[in-house]
Design a protein around this motif. Structure first.
Motif, PDB file in Angstrom:
ATOM      1  N   VAL A 236     -36.307  24.842 -16.525  1.00  0.00           N
ATOM      2  CA  VAL A 236     -35.793  23.619 -16.041  1.00  0.00           C
ATOM      3  C   VAL A 236     -34.640  23.156 -17.165  1.00  0.00           C
ATOM      4  CG1 VAL A 236     -36.294  21.289 -15.538  1.00  0.00           C
ATOM      5  CG2 VAL A 236     -38.102  23.090 -15.084  1.00  0.00           C
TER       6      VAL A 236
ATOM      7  N   LEU B 223     -45.417  24.120 -15.674  1.00  0.00           N
ATOM      8  CA  LEU B 223     -45.957  23.330 -14.359  1.00  0.00           C
ATOM      9  C   LEU B 223     -47.577  23.250 -14.410  1.00  0.00           C
ATOM     10  CD1 LEU B 223     -43.378  24.169 -11.626  1.00  0.00           C
ATOM     11  CD2 LEU B 223     -43.180  22.461 -13.691  1.00  0.00           C
TER      12      LEU B 223
ATOM     13  N   THR C 125     -48.593  16.390 -11.093  1.00  0.00           N
ATOM     14  CA  THR C 125     -48.276  17.757 -11.643  1.00  0.00           C
ATOM     15  C   THR C 125     -47.391  17.162 -12.957  1.00  0.00           C
ATOM     16  OG1 THR C 125     -47.957  18.731  -9.561  1.00  0.00           O
ATOM     17  CG2 THR C 125     -46.506  19.450 -11.484  1.00  0.00           C
ATOM     18  N   THR C 126     -47.718  17.996 -14.062  1.00  0.00           N
ATOM     19  CA  THR C 126     -46.977  17.624 -15.392  1.00  0.00           C
ATOM     20  C   THR C 126     -46.145  18.599 -15.684  1.00  0.00           C
ATOM     21  OG1 THR C 126     -48.729  15.932 -15.955  1.00  0.00           O
ATOM     22  CG2 THR C 126     -47.416  16.913 -17.887  1.00  0.00           C
ATOM     23  N   GLU C 127     -44.807  18.254 -16.153  1.00  0.00           N
ATOM     24  CA  GLU C 127     -44.179  19.451 -16.719  1.00  0.00           C
ATOM     25  C   GLU C 127     -44.175  19.387 -18.292  1.00  0.00           C
ATOM     26  OE1 GLU C 127     -40.055  18.518 -15.562  1.00  0.00           O
ATOM     27  OE2 GLU C 127     -40.399  19.132 -13.708  1.00  0.00           O
TER      28      GLU C 127
ATOM     29  N   THR D  89     -40.360  25.703 -19.089  1.00  0.00           N
ATOM     30  CA  THR D  89     -41.285  24.472 -18.735  1.00  0.00           C
ATOM     31  C   THR D  89     -42.589  25.052 -17.883  1.00  0.00           C
ATOM     32  OG1 THR D  89     -39.304  22.913 -18.611  1.00  0.00           O
ATOM     33  CG2 THR D  89     -41.351  22.370 -17.381  1.00  0.00           C
TER      34      THR D  89
END
Length: 523
Positions: A482, A489, A435-437, A487
């Motif tokens: 965040v 997700l 998972t990339t923020e 942000t």
């Protein structure tokens, strides 16, 4: 921003080109310069004489009388002796038949060193003497690239400045590199310095791959701020790999630069992107810098209304978000089409066909107050170069919906929406299945002085969609705050790339929607 890595011999560099005087002014006043090399032999030299009252410059030839207006002059020159060069500056009053002798035997050797001494690195020093004036200066410089040694003739006069830039590298940017600046008013009698590694700032420079389209990256550093050393260039090598470089610098202001190049279809090498960052660093402190990060997309310049006319540059669709508010970044070549809609009808279109010398704007004179929707679609375009198939950010799009009215001069009440994926590697890749923020940057910068900024719009929500097939299909994804930052997700696929479409909606009904195809890679 592109500089030659090495300076061959000594070069006269005029910082300000002014009048050369007239024969009538100079009648009856001459200056004859005699230059002695380090063996005491007369040397043929070229020198620059600068009138302190007018800042006008004149070229002198050693041994030849030069007609000059009466006055006081600073004279700077370089004197060659075998494989050494001596730089010198001396002040003289010109009245009648005046003479000046500059003796290289009075020169002191320039030496810069690091302790402990770096091993396996190539060392080079650039040396400059300059004149100092409120109206600009002139300089003479040389380098150890073309000399076994460089000498400078000391002077305590504040009419002169001195700078020596030493740099150490192995040409690959993969080692620990160094750049140190010794800079003074006047020319020191002891132009040698040794710098402890612990006294230097440590800057970690990540030079990534993906959105720039280049095969090679060249890293360099230049002293910033004011002084005689401004603009001296330390070339630190190049590489065809993404790389993390530790760069150690003396305290002060620096400009750190990266140039990205690729092979052209005709076999030559072309620049395809460049970025530079200005940094002020302190000795013993640690800093970080990233070039060519992911998320290149619509730029931070916003639509603006000037005297009732909507204006928007449609050729700024591929901006590195890390450089939106400082430094310098650009990618060469793009195509774009734009349209402006009012009342459900297209009232203006514009097209950037790519590879033009002038910026292309969409411009429209507002006839009625109300809601306007501006949309731009862009793609990368560099006909001389084969851009890589895995290029990141090959296409982008942006839509702004905002109110405008006739005869106004104001920044459109919208934000620039830019994205910064977090946690990627040097290839701008996320791990498969992770998972990339993605941080959403909302900027509203006033870049035109003849407009008012107006009130910032109130953001009511931020939404996002993700595509893993280069924008063919889209699905909604989670957005949350965040640490006060919106942000996105993203659950990453097993391979390929991730495209993002992000929308910021404002109270009253306006919005900005930015799309970046292949914003980052997965692998």
């Amino acid at each position: 921003m592109f500089s030659l890595r090495n300076l061959a011999g000594a070069v006269m560099v005029p910082a300000l080109l002014l009048g050369m005087g007239t024969p009538a002014e100079a009648a009856g006043n001459t200056l004859t310069l005699t230059a002695l090399n380090r063996n005491g032999v007369k040397a043929g030299v070229t020198a620059t004489a600068v009138n302190l009252a007018t800042n006008s410059s004149y070229t002198l030839k050693g041994g030849k009388a030069k007609k000059l207006p009466k006055g006081t002059y600073t004279v700077i020159t370089s004197i060659r002796t075998g494989r050494t060069t001596t730089l010198a500056g001396k002040t003289v009053k010109v009245s009648g038949k005046s003479k000046l002798t500059i003796d290289a035997r009075k020169g002191k050797k320039v030496s810069l060193a690091i302790n402990p001494a770096p091993k396996g690195l190539y060392a080079q020093t650039e040396v400059r003497i300059c004149t100092r004036s409120a109206n600009g200066g002139y300089s003479v410089e040389t380098s150890t690239f073309d000399n076994d040694a460089v000498y400078v003739v000391p002077t305590t006069s504040t009419k002169y400045g001195y700078a020596a830039l030493g740099h150490w590298d192995d040409g690959s940017t993969m080692s620990e590199n160094y750049a140190v600046l010794h800079q003074t008013v006047g020319v020191p009698s002891k132009p040698s310095r040794t710098y402890a590694v612990s006294s230097l700032a440590a800057v970690t420079v990540d030079t990534r791959r993906g959105p720039d389209g280049g095969s090679y990256h060249q890293l360099s550093a230049r002293p910033g701020g004011s002084g005689c050393g401004q603009g001296l260039h330390a070339g630190l090598g190049s590489t065809d790999q993404p790389v993390r470089t530790k760069l150690r610098l003396t305290a002060g202001k620096w400009t750190i630069e990266s140039d990205s190049s690729a092979a052209a279809k005709d076999g030559s090498t072309r620049t395809v992107a460049a970025e530079s960052a200005n940094r002020t660093v302190s000795g013993g402190k640690i800093y970080g810098l990233r070039f060519y990060g992911a998320g290149w997309g619509p730029g931070s310049t916003l639509p603006h209304v000037i005297s009732g006319r909507i204006n928007y540059p449609i050729g700024e669709m591929f901006e590195d978000p890390a450089f939106a508010t400082g430094g310098y970044a650009y990618a060469v070549g793009e195509k774009a089409t734009a349209k402006l809609v009012f009342g459900g009808k297209t009232v203006k279109t514009a097209k950037d066909k790519g590879w033009t010398n002038e910026a292309v704007y969409l411009g429209y004179t507002v006839k009625k107050a109300g809601w306007y929707t501006l949309s731009v679609d862009a793609s990368r375009y560099y006909p001389e170069v084969r851009l890589p198939g895995a290029l990141l950010s090959p296409k982008t799009a942006v839509t702004y919906r905002f109110k405008a009215k006739p005869k106004s001069s104001v920044l459109a009440p919208v934000y620039a929406v830019q994205i910064v994926p977090i946690g990627l590697n040097l290839n701008n890749q996320a791990k498969a299945g992770s998972t990339t923020e993605v941080a959403v940057k909302l900027n509203r910068l006033l870049r035109f002085g003849d407009t008012k900024k107006g009130a910032n719009p109130k953001v009511t929500k931020v939404t996002a969609k993700v595509s893993t097939d280069n924008g063919k299909t889209w699905r909604a994804t989670t957005v949350k705050k965040v640490g006060g930052t919106w942000t996105v997700l993203v659950r990453n696929p097993a391979s390929g790339g991730v495209s993002l479409r992000t929308r910021a909606t404002y109270s009253g009904g306006g919005y900005t929607e930015a799309t970046v195809v292949r914003a980052y890679a997965v692998g």
